[in-house]
Motif scaffolding. Structure first.
Motif, PDB file in Angstrom:
ATOM      1  N   PRO A  22      55.361  -1.510  -5.253  1.00 41.48           N
ATOM      2  CA  PRO A  22      54.175  -0.692  -5.515  1.00 41.48           C
ATOM      3  C   PRO A  22      53.877  -0.602  -7.011  1.00 41.48           C
ATOM      4  CG  PRO A  22      56.059   0.697  -5.021  1.00 41.48           C
ATOM      5  CD  PRO A  22      56.500  -0.717  -4.774  1.00 41.48           C
ATOM      6  N   GLU A  23      52.606  -0.463  -7.326  1.00 38.76           N
ATOM      7  CA  GLU A  23      52.208  -0.197  -8.702  1.00 38.76           C
ATOM      8  C   GLU A  23      52.538   1.254  -9.041  1.00 38.76           C
ATOM      9  OE1 GLU A  23      51.060  -2.444 -10.760  1.00 38.76           O
ATOM     10  OE2 GLU A  23      51.058  -4.035  -9.219  1.00 38.76           O
ATOM     11  N   PRO A  24      52.637   1.609 -10.330  1.00 37.04           N
ATOM     12  CA  PRO A  24      52.904   3.005 -10.698  1.00 37.04           C
ATOM     13  C   PRO A  24      51.885   3.959 -10.052  1.00 37.04           C
ATOM     14  CG  PRO A  24      53.111   1.603 -12.622  1.00 37.04           C
ATOM     15  CD  PRO A  24      52.579   0.737 -11.518  1.00 37.04           C
ATOM     16  N   GLY A  25      52.385   4.965  -9.362  1.00 34.61           N
ATOM     17  CA  GLY A  25      51.527   5.939  -8.706  1.00 34.61           C
ATOM     18  C   GLY A  25      51.030   5.529  -7.337  1.00 34.61           C
ATOM     19  N   GLU A  26      51.377   4.316  -6.896  1.00 36.40           N
ATOM     20  CA  GLU A  26      50.893   3.805  -5.617  1.00 36.40           C
ATOM     21  C   GLU A  26      51.934   4.016  -4.519  1.00 36.40           C
ATOM     22  OE1 GLU A  26      49.193  -0.423  -3.719  1.00 36.40           O
ATOM     23  OE2 GLU A  26      50.550  -0.439  -5.440  1.00 36.40           O
ATOM     24  N   THR A  27      51.444   4.297  -3.301  1.00 36.71           N
ATOM     25  CA  THR A  27      52.303   4.367  -2.124  1.00 36.71           C
ATOM     26  C   THR A  27      51.946   3.226  -1.186  1.00 36.71           C
ATOM     27  OG1 THR A  27      52.471   6.779  -2.256  1.00 36.71           O
ATOM     28  CG2 THR A  27      52.975   5.771  -0.135  1.00 36.71           C
ATOM     29  N   ILE A  28      52.962   2.486  -0.743  1.00 35.50           N
ATOM     30  CA  ILE A  28      52.734   1.409   0.218  1.00 35.50           C
ATOM     31  C   ILE A  28      53.672   1.597   1.407  1.00 35.50           C
ATOM     32  CG2 ILE A  28      52.039  -0.200  -1.605  1.00 35.50           C
ATOM     33  CD1 ILE A  28      54.777  -1.582  -1.243  1.00 35.50           C
ATOM     34  N   LEU A  29      53.422   0.874   2.477  1.00 39.67           N
ATOM     35  CA  LEU A  29      54.296   0.909   3.640  1.00 39.67           C
ATOM     36  C   LEU A  29      55.355  -0.181   3.533  1.00 39.67           C
ATOM     37  CD1 LEU A  29      51.768   1.474   6.578  1.00 39.67           C
ATOM     38  CD2 LEU A  29      53.286   3.158   5.509  1.00 39.67           C
ATOM     39  N   GLY A  30      56.612   0.204   3.759  1.00 38.72           N
ATOM     40  CA  GLY A  30      57.697  -0.759   3.746  1.00 38.72           C
ATOM     41  C   GLY A  30      57.889  -1.381   5.118  1.00 38.72           C
ATOM     42  N   ASP A  31      58.721  -2.416   5.170  1.00 36.72           N
ATOM     43  CA  ASP A  31      58.985  -3.123   6.414  1.00 36.72           C
ATOM     44  C   ASP A  31      60.221  -2.604   7.144  1.00 36.72           C
ATOM     45  OD1 ASP A  31      56.829  -4.856   5.937  1.00 36.72           O
ATOM     46  OD2 ASP A  31      58.086  -6.167   4.698  1.00 36.72           O
ATOM     47  N   ARG A  32      61.235  -2.175   6.356  1.00 36.67           N
ATOM     48  CA  ARG A  32      62.504  -1.804   6.977  1.00 36.67           C
ATOM     49  C   ARG A  32      63.318  -0.959   6.005  1.00 36.67           C
ATOM     50  NH1 ARG A  32      67.132  -6.153   8.888  1.00 36.67           N
ATOM     51  NH2 ARG A  32      68.384  -4.756  10.197  1.00 36.67           N
ATOM     52  N   PHE A  33      64.151  -0.048   6.540  1.00 36.34           N
ATOM     53  CA  PHE A  33      65.033   0.770   5.709  1.00 36.34           C
ATOM     54  C   PHE A  33      66.447   0.715   6.262  1.00 36.34           C
ATOM     55  CE2 PHE A  33      67.212   4.836   4.915  1.00 36.34           C
ATOM     56  CZ  PHE A  33      67.230   4.815   3.525  1.00 36.34           C
ATOM     57  N   LEU A  34      67.423   0.557   5.365  1.00 35.90           N
ATOM     58  CA  LEU A  34      68.826   0.468   5.766  1.00 35.90           C
ATOM     59  C   LEU A  34      69.681   1.359   4.878  1.00 35.90           C
ATOM     60  CD1 LEU A  34      69.069  -3.439   5.782  1.00 35.90           C
ATOM     61  CD2 LEU A  34      68.830  -2.025   7.813  1.00 35.90           C
TER      62      LEU A  34
END
Length: 300
Positions: A22-34
């Protein structure tokens, strides 16, 4: 069965896989968390235990949920936790890792790892005195690294210093190590030298016996005289995470068989570790290592 004492860090790795950073200040959706158990100390302890050693770990976790999970995971791997402290009102060590675009961004919070003290090392003196080999890295306070080196010398046991993450250390400390196990970049930092300098020249300047790891090229080592080379083992590489920790653990486990044999087995164990995903996930058992070596030419 070798007895190995590992003094080092214990972390919970929080891994997010994303399509991009993500760019500074941006929120994106991730694919997976472990959540993945890690820390160089814990990794080396698990690797040594899987290779058949009796393993005691000296370190610290917080009194949070991660601390409980990390202790359970280590106990499951048959690592002795008598000297793993649970620090009140403290978080366990974490590494927040975002993986994207073929790269990663990592933020490490030492947490309880920063509370491993020389006094705690002293309290583990009986364990260190009974060890066949002692392993220590540099993800705990440097004063505790020094305390481990000095205690190892006092009780007459070999201390393997894996200088990672590398930073300059007093030559007096380095001379206390039975073996140093850097890669070329780490050795240059230890010696305040140019990393582009020929590795053989760097080896000549080491103040302690050296086992220099060189990735797929294997390792170079020397106690006296000219350095010797142990070739790497050709494998299909899946994930190199944890290969260095596996190498160091195997070196400690098999050191009583002689340095040349231990280096060969360490190179083989590290090669096996990169054929599977994950640091601890890729670490081989003793049976797997023996089966792998049975297909290889004997050490010359």
């Amino acid at each position: 069965m070798a007895h190995v004492v590992v003094v080092g860090s214990i972390n919970m790795d929080l891994v997010t896989l994303a399509p991009r950073f993500p760019e500074p200040g941006e929120t994106i959706l991730g694919d997976r968390f472990l959540t993945v158990h890690g820390g160089k100390g814990a990794n080396q302890a698990v690797a040594a235990a899987r290779l058949g050693a009796e393993v005691t770990l000296v370190g610290a976790v917080g009194d949070d949920a991660f601390g409980e999970q990390l202790r359970e995971g280590l106990a499951h791997e048959n690592v002795r936790l008598d000297h793993v402290a649970s620090i009140a009102n403290c978080s366990s060590g974490t590494a927040s890792i975002t993986v994207a675009e073929g790269d990663n961004h990592i933020v490490v919070v030492p947490g309880a790892n920063a509370r491993v003290t020389p006094a705690q090392i002293e309290r583990a003196q009986a364990a260190l005195a009974s060890a066949d080999a002692i392993l220590v890295q540099m993800e705990i306070p440097l004063e505790s690294v020094e305390a481990t080196l000095r205690l190892g010398q006092r009780v007459g046991k070999p201390v393997i210093l894996n200088p990672a993450p590398a930073q300059p250390l007093p030559l007096e400390w380095l001379k206390l190590a039975r073996y140093l196990t850097p890669n070329q970049h780490e050795l240059a930092i230890l010696l305040a030298a140019d990393a582009s300098e020929d590795f053989r020249s760097l080896m000549d300047r080491s103040p302690a016996p050296l086992v220099l790891t060189r990735g797929s090229d294997g390792a170079w080592f020397r106690e006296n005289g000219e350095p010797l080379h142990q070739s790497g083992f050709k494998v299909d590489v899946v994930d190199t995470t944890g290969a260095g920790d596996t190498f160091n653990a195997a070196l400690a486990v098999f050191l009583h068989e002689g340095l040349a044999v231990a280096v060969r087995k360490a190179c083989a164990a590290a090669a096996l570790s990169v054929t599977r995903l994950g640091a601890q996930g890729g670490m081989p058992t003793r049976a797997e290592l023996e089966a792998f070596l049975a297909t290889r030419a004997p050490l010359l």
